[in-house]
Design a protein around this motif. Sequence first.
Motif, PDB file in Angstrom:
ATOM      1  N   ARG A  59       2.258  10.820  -9.625  1.00 62.03           N
ATOM      2  CA  ARG A  59       1.444  11.039 -10.815  1.00 62.03           C
ATOM      3  C   ARG A  59       0.306  12.035 -10.615  1.00 62.03           C
ATOM      4  O   ARG A  59      -0.339  12.435 -11.576  1.00 62.03           O
ATOM      5  CB  ARG A  59       0.848   9.709 -11.280  1.00 62.03           C
ATOM      6  N   THR A  60       0.008  12.371  -9.381  1.00 59.08           N
ATOM      7  CA  THR A  60      -1.160  13.205  -9.105  1.00 59.08           C
ATOM      8  C   THR A  60      -0.752  14.471  -8.374  1.00 59.08           C
ATOM      9  O   THR A  60       0.376  14.641  -7.926  1.00 59.08           O
ATOM     10  CB  THR A  60      -2.186  12.446  -8.253  1.00 59.08           C
ATOM     11  N   ARG A  61      -1.738  15.343  -8.223  1.00 61.53           N
ATOM     12  CA  ARG A  61      -1.510  16.594  -7.491  1.00 61.53           C
ATOM     13  C   ARG A  61      -2.151  16.553  -6.108  1.00 61.53           C
ATOM     14  O   ARG A  61      -2.137  17.536  -5.385  1.00 61.53           O
ATOM     15  CB  ARG A  61      -2.091  17.769  -8.285  1.00 61.53           C
ATOM     16  N   ASP A  62      -2.770  15.425  -5.732  1.00 60.37           N
ATOM     17  CA  ASP A  62      -3.420  15.305  -4.429  1.00 60.37           C
ATOM     18  C   ASP A  62      -2.387  14.929  -3.376  1.00 60.37           C
ATOM     19  O   ASP A  62      -2.437  13.854  -2.777  1.00 60.37           O
ATOM     20  CB  ASP A  62      -4.530  14.252  -4.481  1.00 60.37           C
ATOM     21  N   THR A  63      -1.466  15.824  -3.116  1.00 57.73           N
ATOM     22  CA  THR A  63      -0.377  15.530  -2.188  1.00 57.73           C
ATOM     23  C   THR A  63      -0.867  15.200  -0.783  1.00 57.73           C
ATOM     24  O   THR A  63      -0.407  14.220  -0.194  1.00 57.73           O
ATOM     25  CB  THR A  63       0.610  16.710  -2.142  1.00 57.73           C
ATOM     26  N   PRO A  64      -1.784  15.958  -0.180  1.00 53.85           N
ATOM     27  CA  PRO A  64      -2.209  15.618   1.184  1.00 53.85           C
ATOM     28  C   PRO A  64      -2.831  14.226   1.283  1.00 53.85           C
ATOM     29  O   PRO A  64      -2.591  13.507   2.260  1.00 53.85           O
ATOM     30  CB  PRO A  64      -3.228  16.715   1.522  1.00 53.85           C
ATOM     31  N   LEU A  65      -3.622  13.831   0.290  1.00 52.11           N
ATOM     32  CA  LEU A  65      -4.282  12.532   0.359  1.00 52.11           C
ATOM     33  C   LEU A  65      -3.285  11.389   0.228  1.00 52.11           C
ATOM     34  O   LEU A  65      -3.317  10.424   1.000  1.00 52.11           O
ATOM     35  CB  LEU A  65      -5.351  12.420  -0.730  1.00 52.11           C
ATOM     36  N   THR A  66      -2.398  11.475  -0.745  1.00 60.27           N
ATOM     37  CA  THR A  66      -1.423  10.399  -0.908  1.00 60.27           C
ATOM     38  C   THR A  66      -0.415  10.382   0.236  1.00 60.27           C
ATOM     39  O   THR A  66       0.058   9.322   0.638  1.00 60.27           O
ATOM     40  CB  THR A  66      -0.678  10.548  -2.247  1.00 60.27           C
ATOM     41  N   THR A  67      -0.098  11.558   0.768  1.00 56.22           N
ATOM     42  CA  THR A  67       0.776  11.609   1.942  1.00 56.22           C
ATOM     43  C   THR A  67       0.113  10.941   3.133  1.00 56.22           C
ATOM     44  O   THR A  67       0.749  10.198   3.892  1.00 56.22           O
ATOM     45  CB  THR A  67       1.122  13.069   2.283  1.00 56.22           C
ATOM     46  N   THR A 119       0.831  -1.207   0.000  1.00 63.21           N
ATOM     47  CA  THR A 119       0.000   0.000   0.000  1.00 63.21           C
ATOM     48  C   THR A 119       0.862   1.253   0.000  1.00 63.21           C
ATOM     49  O   THR A 119       0.584   2.221  -0.728  1.00 63.21           O
ATOM     50  CB  THR A 119      -0.937   0.001   1.220  1.00 63.21           C
ATOM     51  N   ALA A 120       1.920   1.247   0.797  1.00 65.77           N
ATOM     52  CA  ALA A 120       2.818   2.404   0.852  1.00 65.77           C
ATOM     53  C   ALA A 120       3.499   2.625  -0.495  1.00 65.77           C
ATOM     54  O   ALA A 120       3.637   3.774  -0.962  1.00 65.77           O
ATOM     55  CB  ALA A 120       3.860   2.202   1.950  1.00 65.77           C
ATOM     56  N   ALA A 121       3.934   1.549  -1.145  1.00 63.24           N
ATOM     57  CA  ALA A 121       4.599   1.681  -2.444  1.00 63.24           C
ATOM     58  C   ALA A 121       3.637   2.222  -3.501  1.00 63.24           C
ATOM     59  O   ALA A 121       4.001   3.087  -4.312  1.00 63.24           O
ATOM     60  CB  ALA A 121       5.166   0.329  -2.880  1.00 63.24           C
ATOM     61  N   LEU A 122       2.399   1.729  -3.521  1.00 66.79           N
ATOM     62  CA  LEU A 122       1.417   2.233  -4.476  1.00 66.79           C
ATOM     63  C   LEU A 122       1.080   3.691  -4.196  1.00 66.79           C
ATOM     64  O   LEU A 122       0.913   4.498  -5.114  1.00 66.79           O
ATOM     65  CB  LEU A 122       0.150   1.375  -4.429  1.00 66.79           C
ATOM     66  N   ALA A 123       0.963   4.045  -2.917  1.00 67.63           N
ATOM     67  CA  ALA A 123       0.687   5.444  -2.574  1.00 67.63           C
ATOM     68  C   ALA A 123       1.818   6.357  -3.054  1.00 67.63           C
ATOM     69  O   ALA A 123       1.574   7.458  -3.564  1.00 67.63           O
ATOM     70  CB  ALA A 123       0.495   5.589  -1.067  1.00 67.63           C
ATOM     71  N   LEU A 124       3.046   5.888  -2.908  1.00 66.84           N
ATOM     72  CA  LEU A 124       4.190   6.667  -3.377  1.00 66.84           C
ATOM     73  C   LEU A 124       4.160   6.824  -4.890  1.00 66.84           C
ATOM     74  O   LEU A 124       4.396   7.917  -5.425  1.00 66.84           O
ATOM     75  CB  LEU A 124       5.490   5.988  -2.950  1.00 66.84           C
ATOM     76  N   ALA A 125       3.847   5.733  -5.605  1.00 69.48           N
ATOM     77  CA  ALA A 125       3.806   5.788  -7.069  1.00 69.48           C
ATOM     78  C   ALA A 125       2.681   6.694  -7.553  1.00 69.48           C
ATOM     79  O   ALA A 125       2.860   7.472  -8.498  1.00 69.48           O
ATOM     80  CB  ALA A 125       3.643   4.377  -7.637  1.00 69.48           C
ATOM     81  N   VAL A 126       1.505   6.605  -6.925  1.00 72.60           N
ATOM     82  CA  VAL A 126       0.386   7.468  -7.313  1.00 72.60           C
ATOM     83  C   VAL A 126       0.694   8.918  -6.967  1.00 72.60           C
ATOM     84  O   VAL A 126       0.330   9.843  -7.707  1.00 72.60           O
ATOM     85  CB  VAL A 126      -0.908   7.000  -6.618  1.00 72.60           C
ATOM     86  N   HIS A 127       1.371   9.135  -5.863  1.00 77.04           N
ATOM     87  CA  HIS A 127       1.742  10.496  -5.454  1.00 77.04           C
ATOM     88  C   HIS A 127       2.562  11.194  -6.535  1.00 77.04           C
ATOM     89  O   HIS A 127       2.405  12.398  -6.774  1.00 77.04           O
ATOM     90  CB  HIS A 127       2.529  10.434  -4.139  1.00 77.04           C
TER      91      HIS A 127
END
Length: 330
Positions: free
Chosen positions: A268-276, A258-266
Amino acid sequence: MPDASSTSSSDAEESAARDGGTGAVDDRPDRAPVAGLVDALGVVDHAKRGLAVGLSLAAVVFGFFVVLPLVDPGTPARAESPILYVALAFVVATAATLLVASALAVRAVAGRVMDYAKWTRRAAVVAAVGGAWWALTGALALAVTVDVAPASVEPLVLATLPLPVLVLAVGAWSALARTGSADGDGTDSLDSDGTDVFDHVLARPRVANAGAVLALVGIALVHVATFLETEAFLGATPGNVTGAGFLVGGALALAAGTAALALAVHRRTRDTPLTTGASAFAGASLGLAGLVATEPLLTPITLLVLPGLAWILLGVTVARDPGTYPERPV
């Protein structure tokens, strides 16, 4: 001087002679070469991956039912002959190979006609719902454990415990799909060597591929743990080493994936607070994973509440910003 009719007649006779004297002319349209279709759909590669999955599952089945009771005294031995489990492993390997190969082939076809952004968004919504369901199940389990919720809630928790775990498999796909999208400019994403990232799923970032694999492994281990160590999710100490291993292994794999996917999506996206936030919840789960076997109160928090919260944020991120995709993603 020969006229046109005699020339035409002569050509027809020569053609008939070449056709065996039947006079028939083959005017059928050219048929698509089978080899080209097989290559376009990647059937050989899909079959290899299906075989790898099938053999792995067969090894797991045989190891779980035959080998594990021999090496772990706490696991009851099976009365049936090991030959029966060899046959079972063969059936599992064959069925899994065909299932995985067929699913990948269908995906290859669907990838050429589907609206990738729409389906990625839908899968992300499913992931967010699954995360909410998972977190709520963990919260109820924790409430029953500390006597905040009545004991009548316990059957509900136990009955629904394995279900939200499977929902998050869809979320793993949505997050992986998002890492392969273009960067919002409507152009195809290219790898460092100029290869289109949609040429193959493995062309996506290695972090995203590893995260998806770890997340799926964690989902599978936690799903098995909900059957082997059901009471552990309500604060009981694991009954044996095997059950504790599934709890710890599932928690580690799920949190790391989950952490690795969150980092990869982070990236690609501009939703920094959510992925953080998703990374933070997954990281907290990863930090506590090693304690679930010795601190039973942490089991529902580590395996359910924290990953569930992480997938809520990750699912919302992808649903809000599914990205733009090439015209024919694969």
